[in-house]
Design an enzyme around this catalytic site. Sequence first.
Site, PDB file in Angstrom:
ATOM      1  N   LYS A 210       0.839  -1.198   0.000  1.00 21.58           N
ATOM      2  CA  LYS A 210       0.000   0.000   0.000  1.00 21.58           C
ATOM      3  C   LYS A 210       0.878   1.254   0.000  1.00 21.58           C
ATOM      4  CE  LYS A 210      -3.679   2.068   2.773  1.00 21.58           C
ATOM      5  NZ  LYS A 210      -4.612   1.866   3.885  1.00 21.58           N
ATOM      6  N   GLU A 216      10.470  -4.705   4.682  1.00 25.10           N
ATOM      7  CA  GLU A 216      10.534  -6.102   4.232  1.00 25.10           C
ATOM      8  C   GLU A 216      10.239  -6.205   2.744  1.00 25.10           C
ATOM      9  OE1 GLU A 216       8.935  -4.993   6.857  1.00 25.10           O
ATOM     10  OE2 GLU A 216       9.047  -6.390   8.554  1.00 25.10           O
ATOM     11  N   GLY A 271      -5.045  -2.349   5.202  1.00 23.02           N
ATOM     12  CA  GLY A 271      -4.244  -3.488   4.730  1.00 23.02           C
ATOM     13  C   GLY A 271      -4.932  -4.827   4.959  1.00 23.02           C
ATOM     14  N   ARG A 272      -5.445  -5.038   6.165  1.00 22.22           N
ATOM     15  CA  ARG A 272      -6.031  -6.349   6.492  1.00 22.22           C
ATOM     16  C   ARG A 272      -7.430  -6.514   5.909  1.00 22.22           C
ATOM     17  NH1 ARG A 272      -5.199  -3.023  10.515  1.00 22.22           N
ATOM     18  NH2 ARG A 272      -6.850  -2.329  11.922  1.00 22.22           N
ATOM     19  N   GLU A 357      -5.175  -7.405  14.840  1.00 16.86           N
ATOM     20  CA  GLU A 357      -4.702  -6.062  14.500  1.00 16.86           C
ATOM     21  C   GLU A 357      -5.873  -5.076  14.622  1.00 16.86           C
ATOM     22  OE1 GLU A 357      -1.109  -5.587  11.642  1.00 16.86           O
ATOM     23  OE2 GLU A 357      -2.869  -4.964  10.524  1.00 16.86           O
ATOM     24  N   HIS A 388      -5.675 -34.013  17.223  1.00 15.09           N
ATOM     25  CA  HIS A 388      -4.596 -34.869  17.704  1.00 15.09           C
ATOM     26  C   HIS A 388      -3.464 -34.048  18.292  1.00 15.09           C
ATOM     27  CE1 HIS A 388      -6.448 -38.478  15.970  1.00 15.09           C
ATOM     28  NE2 HIS A 388      -6.971 -37.591  15.148  1.00 15.09           N
ATOM     29  N   LYS A 508       7.933  -0.633  12.669  1.00 14.74           N
ATOM     30  CA  LYS A 508       8.511  -0.266  11.371  1.00 14.74           C
ATOM     31  C   LYS A 508       9.596   0.800  11.550  1.00 14.74           C
ATOM     32  CE  LYS A 508       4.595  -1.253   8.225  1.00 14.74           C
ATOM     33  NZ  LYS A 508       3.739  -0.760   7.142  1.00 14.74           N
TER      34      LYS A 508
HETATM   35  C1  G6Q Z   1      -2.678  -3.965   7.933  1.00 15.09           C
HETATM   36  C2  G6Q Z   1      -1.446  -3.340   8.380  1.00 15.09           C
HETATM   37  C3  G6Q Z   1      -0.183  -4.059   7.936  1.00 15.09           C
HETATM   38  C4  G6Q Z   1       0.206  -3.762   6.507  1.00 15.09           C
HETATM   39  C5  G6Q Z   1       1.644  -4.185   6.284  1.00 15.09           C
HETATM   40  C6  G6Q Z   1       2.116  -3.948   4.879  1.00 15.09           C
HETATM   41  O1  G6Q Z   1      -3.794  -3.598   8.198  1.00 15.09           O
HETATM   42  O2  G6Q Z   1      -1.429  -2.018   8.033  1.00 15.09           O
HETATM   43  O3  G6Q Z   1      -0.238  -5.446   8.100  1.00 15.09           O
HETATM   44  O4  G6Q Z   1      -0.648  -4.394   5.621  1.00 15.09           O
HETATM   45  O5  G6Q Z   1       2.465  -3.523   7.194  1.00 15.09           O
HETATM   46  O6  G6Q Z   1       2.023  -2.597   4.544  1.00 15.09           O
HETATM   47  P1  G6Q Z   1       2.191  -2.118   3.062  1.00 15.09           P
HETATM   48  O7  G6Q Z   1       1.107  -2.708   2.237  1.00 15.09           O
HETATM   49  O8  G6Q Z   1       2.130  -0.628   3.093  1.00 15.09           O
HETATM   50  O9  G6Q Z   1       3.536  -2.624   2.596  1.00 15.09           O
END
Ligand code: G6Q
Length: 547
Positions: A210, A216, A271-272, A357, A388, A508
């Site tokens: 996003k 990462e 994001g989620r 989250e 199990h 971050k």
């Molecule tokens: C989700 C969070 C988080 C995010 C990641 C990746 O709701 O904001 O999990 O999706 O940190 O972020 P980017 O898409 O900006 O790389």
Amino acid sequence: MTARIPPLMERPALKALEAHYQKLRELHLRTLFADDPKRGERMTVEAVGIYFDYSKSRITAETLTLLLQLAQESGLRSRIDAMFRGEKINVTEKRAVLHVALRAPRGQSIVVDGEDVVPQVHTVLDKMADFSTGVRSGKWKGHTGKAIRNIINVGIGGSDLGPVMAYEALRHYSQRDLTLRFVSNIDGTDFAEATRDLDPAETLFIISSKTFTTLETMTNAHTARDWTLKTLKHPAAVARHFVAVSTNAEEVAKFGIDTTNMFEFWDWVGGRYSMDSAIGLSTMIAIGPEHFRAMLDGFHEMDEHFRTAPFERNLPVLMGVLAFWYSTFFGAQTVAVLPYEQYLKRFPAYLQQLTMESNGKHVTLDGIEVTYQTGPIYWGEPGTNGQHSFYQLIHQGTRLIPCDIIAFIQPLNPIGRHHDLLLANVFAQAEALAFGKTSQEVEAEGTPPWLVPHRTFEGNRPSNTIVLDRLTPAALGKLVALYEHSVFTQGTLWNIDSFDQWGVELGKVLAKRTAQELESTDEPHLTHDSSTNALIRRYRRLRNARS
Ligand code: G6Q
């Protein structure tokens, strides 16, 4: 704007529930079922293709009335309307929360800041469909003229968990001659293992971020570019082997991806909550645009149900208030999600982000410290494997763990007796959890007295049984939306912001600073706590000694 809501502990229904809980806490599901022979049919709701059996919940009709009254007093109705109208209900980030717009059918209208967002959503969906069709058919060629056979989504958190889960869940519908992989971890092993047997000439990277600044993802993206160019040599190869999914065109261009190969989404998609936005590009390539649309239609059906159904027949509302009930009154710390469907093996991991989250918050919308527990820990594994391993603790441990048991009537891979046996386990587990086995029953089987306590099951362990016909793309959409809206319901009762994630942001920022300290050639001046300082020094010393 929504009306001012009194703090949770001051709402009349909450006070009534406190008194009610004292009467009900010891009541056993055996008694509740014995007193009402129709309970198992009465306490069910069937809607949008989902049969939701909540009869094995530790509630009476009165509990439910009070919980739904609390939902009313918490302003749930107006919060739902505010979300669907595009109001900025993510107050800390001053953003609208409009994942529901991502699955709105063409022609619907949702206006944010004076602009109808639904046409924009469909423009991107159309662009995704063209691109996906090109890749699936082999028309989209790599730099050397070979067709793309491997697709790697590079992203993390919300830009990874949804795509991974959806690919696994809908693998049955996927184009089998395409290889889909997912790289998220900054641990180089993730990238190395995902690419070790692939030909760069046939590999496409989808860089999903996003913000397009996440450490990462950007590190993995640069590694992917180096890996590609090492073989394909020419920088022009990037245009054929990299596409981006982002809200940040500037950073995408800086990375070297042609912004015509960028699939856009918007700041009103969390994001989620983004697996059905352009973040789902890998899903669409795997299953095709039609199946993807069917998945969106499934989401939309659940959205409409959530928006319009009366609370007592509203699946996400019922699920949300029940989770709230166990957390707030019984002190339940967790909820176990137990899908009896192998294709849903990543579903609990996906839900962990969605639920934790969203509702792992310690202050109310007004920034006041809460005086109650908020979001429970969600976890789980597919049945029957979990039976199990950890089910022992659910059956006979000292903690109360409400369970969501998910099952499908039709198997996608009918083989011999497998599906009947799988479903036999679904029903048997829910029954055993609820009713257990009394010491008298154990004794009557001739168990020696010393062994009786060990073999006695207290029961009274609540579960919801969620049954769908078949795991289709639409069914997956409905299930995900069910949990999304259940999370929102819970967050509304707790009066928290379910749509921000400041806890992710801090990590971050700190990691960036620490990375500089690890990588600097001069000995860095460390100002952390003594433990962190010592760990950094030790790592630098031992790493340098080895190299
Ligand atoms: C989700 C969070 C988080 C995010 C990641 C990746 O709701 O904001 O999990 O999706 O940190 O972020 P980017 O898409 O900006 O790389």
